[in-house]
Motif scaffolding. Structure first.
Motif, short mmCIF file in Angstrom:
data_model
loop_
_atom_site.label_atom_id
_atom_site.label_comp_id
_atom_site.label_asym_id
_atom_site.label_seq_id
_atom_site.Cartn_x
_atom_site.Cartn_y
_atom_site.Cartn_z
N PHE A 349 0.84 -1.19 0.00
CA PHE A 349 0.00 0.00 0.00
C PHE A 349 0.88 1.25 0.00
O PHE A 349 1.97 1.26 0.58
CB PHE A 349 -0.90 0.02 1.23
CG PHE A 349 -2.01 -1.00 1.21
CD1 PHE A 349 -3.14 -0.79 0.43
CD2 PHE A 349 -1.91 -2.16 1.96
CE1 PHE A 349 -4.16 -1.72 0.39
CE2 PHE A 349 -2.93 -3.11 1.93
CZ PHE A 349 -4.05 -2.89 1.15
N ALA A 350 0.41 2.27 -0.67
CA ALA A 350 1.11 3.55 -0.63
C ALA A 350 1.15 4.06 0.80
O ALA A 350 0.26 3.77 1.62
CB ALA A 350 0.42 4.57 -1.54
N GLU A 351 2.16 4.81 1.10
CA GLU A 351 2.35 5.31 2.47
C GLU A 351 1.16 6.17 2.90
O GLU A 351 0.72 7.07 2.18
CB GLU A 351 3.63 6.14 2.55
CG GLU A 351 3.98 6.58 3.95
CD GLU A 351 5.32 7.29 4.02
OE1 GLU A 351 5.66 7.79 5.12
OE2 GLU A 351 6.01 7.36 2.98
N GLY A 352 0.61 5.84 4.06
CA GLY A 352 -0.42 6.67 4.67
C GLY A 352 -1.83 6.46 4.17
O GLY A 352 -2.75 7.17 4.62
N VAL A 353 -2.07 5.50 3.26
CA VAL A 353 -3.42 5.37 2.71
C VAL A 353 -4.34 4.53 3.59
O VAL A 353 -5.56 4.56 3.42
CB VAL A 353 -3.40 4.78 1.28
CG1 VAL A 353 -2.62 5.67 0.34
CG2 VAL A 353 -2.85 3.35 1.28
N PRO A 409 3.25 -1.94 4.92
CA PRO A 409 1.94 -2.60 4.87
C PRO A 409 1.60 -3.07 3.46
O PRO A 409 1.86 -2.39 2.48
CB PRO A 409 0.98 -1.50 5.33
CG PRO A 409 1.68 -0.22 4.98
CD PRO A 409 3.14 -0.48 5.14
N GLY A 410 1.03 -4.23 3.39
CA GLY A 410 0.64 -4.81 2.10
C GLY A 410 0.07 -6.19 2.32
O GLY A 410 -0.47 -6.49 3.39
N PHE A 411 0.23 -7.07 1.35
CA PHE A 411 -0.26 -8.44 1.50
C PHE A 411 0.49 -9.35 0.54
O PHE A 411 0.95 -8.93 -0.52
CB PHE A 411 -1.77 -8.54 1.26
CG PHE A 411 -2.25 -7.90 -0.02
CD1 PHE A 411 -2.31 -8.63 -1.21
CD2 PHE A 411 -2.63 -6.57 -0.05
CE1 PHE A 411 -2.76 -8.04 -2.38
CE2 PHE A 411 -3.07 -5.97 -1.21
CZ PHE A 411 -3.14 -6.71 -2.39
#
Length: 441
Positions: A349-353, A409-411
């Motif tokens: 995920f892009a930072e802060g989204v 953060p991501g998956f």
């Protein structure tokens, strides 16, 4: 209880790849009509890959041999003739190798090998782990050490190559580090390490007198013009080197449970030799590795059909992975490096989204209530929160990057699905769900 039997260190053992299955099972119980797409576990059989005919034929021929030896115990450290075959096989990969068959140990899958390697490290000696990390390594190392993991960063801006400056700084700051773990090709990122990167890690191991553990279970699965460089040749006569390989990823036979450990350069250091001898002694406690795969392994790898099968297998996986990367890189709020090896991808995920107010619509009231209770737990990572909503709203099961100790953060997902229509539908729905979730609050 008269004395407590609850292990106080069990919290170090985390494996969200499988833990999310418990959530999926609970959702099935709540709503039996719900359909799920499991993108969390790297099981090729579950994704439509078939065991090749030459593998099945080798099994049939071995099982039908008189005497039924295949149903009995094998040598505790692996069939001697098979370990000698590994030596010759390794020499084909890296001609400089001086591996001795006595330094090859078979285990029932690499999970068993990983557990033993960390279990036999002495108190206070640590193995620094890459992050994003593979939890079987990281959890077992932390559990055995009874202490939080020590990490070095993989860099998503450089196709997940190790951050060498960070690695050296961690080694300098943590004198208890005795070994460096490399996973190449990498799970969970799908990265393949460059030769210069591996050479730099070998130099660091020389400089600080460290052992290298190189998990290469996916080394035959490399795509997009990348090459898997054998670290054996780079490390020869320079540093203690442990290499891990296994059958279950070279073929769609994860249930075969056959992995092996190679101890290279054992003559370099008496302490390293003693460690290897200790692991050998510990392996005796396992009685033996699974017998059937050992008896047929040379027949499978040396079968003239294997190379053609592997090339076709890799080409299809390359196509799958590149398609998924393209879809996700056109999804607002996401970025994804291509999978260049293994069959995993770790979109970020892009930072802060992300925030803790975002949701997805869940029509089934009891399912929605269950998820809302689950994500309300104190301290749940934001990417895990997303994966729970994704699972309940769409049936798509992925693993949060935080489950791999990721600082980003991501998956993680697998690129295995052979059903083109289902694959396109899955990732179109996942892409829409990401954008809807991010826009919800």
């Amino acid at each position: 209880m008269r004395n407590s039997i609850a292990n106080p260190n069990v919290h170090f053992m985390k494996y969200q790849i499988r833990e999310v299955v418990d959530v999926m099972q609970k959702l099935k119980e709540i709503n039996p009509t719900m359909n799920f797409v499991g993108e969390n576990i790297g099981d090729p059989i579950a994704k439509g890959w078939n065991a090749p005919p030459f593998l099945k034929q080798a099994i049939i021929e071995e099982v039908n041999k008189p005497g039924d030896k295949v149903f009995g115990y094998s040598h505790s450290r692996g069939l001697p003739e098979l370990r000698q075959w590994v030596v010759e096989h390794v020499k084909k990969l890296s001609p400089a190798s001086t591996l001795n068959y006595e330094d090859v140990l078979f285990t029932s899958g690499l999970g068993a090998a990983i557990s033993v390697l960390y279990q036999m490290m002495p108190e206070g000696a640590r193995v620094i782990q890459p992050t994003p990390a593979y939890p079987a390594h990281t959890s077992m190392e932390a559990f055995s050490s009874q202490s939080d993991s020590i990490f070095y960063q993989l860099d998503p801006k450089k196709e997940w190559q190790p951050d060498l400056a960070d690695l050296e700084s961690q080694i300098q700051a943590r004198p208890e580090v005795a070994a460096v773990l490399i996973i190449n090709p990498n799970n969970p990122t799908g990265a393949v390490y460059q030769k210069d990167t591996l050479e730099a890690i070998v130099r660091l191991a020389e400089k600080y007198q460290l052992m290298i553990i190189s998990d290469e279970v996916y080394f035959r699965m490399v795509y997009n013009g990348c090459e898997h460089v054998q670290i054996i040749g780079l490390a020869q006569d320079r540093v203690p080197l442990v290499v891990l390989r296994g059958l279950s990823k070279d073929l769609p036979w994860p249930g075969g449970r056959s992995g092996w450990i190679e101890f290279h350069n054992t003559d370099l250091n008496a302490d390293y030799q003693a460690y290897a001898d200790g692991v050998k002694q510990r392996i005796l406690m396992e009685v033996c590795s699974t017998s059937l795969p050992q008896f047929i392994m040379p027949k499978v790898y040396d079968n003239p059909e294997y190379k053609t099968w592997l090339a076709n297998n890799n080409k299809e996986l390359e196509t799958n992975g590149n398609y998924i990367a393209e879809i996700l890189n056109h999804t607002k709020g996401l970025s994804a490096n291509r999978t260049n090896g293994a069959f995993y991808m770790l979109p970020l995920f892009a930072e802060g989204v992300l925030n803790n107010r975002q949701t997805l619509p869940i029509g089934h009231a009891e399912t929605r209530a269950f998820i809302e209770r689950a994500v309300g737990k104190l301290g749940m990572p934001l990417d895990q929160r997303f994966t729970y909503y994704l699972l309940a709203a769409t049936g798509i099961c992925v693993v949060p990057a935080s489950g791999f100790y990721s600082p980003y953060p991501g998956f993680r997902l697998t690129t295995l699905d052979r059903d083109e229509a289902r694959r396109k539908d899955t990732y179109a729905r996942l892409s829409r769900a990401v954008e809807e979730y991010l826009a919800s609050a």
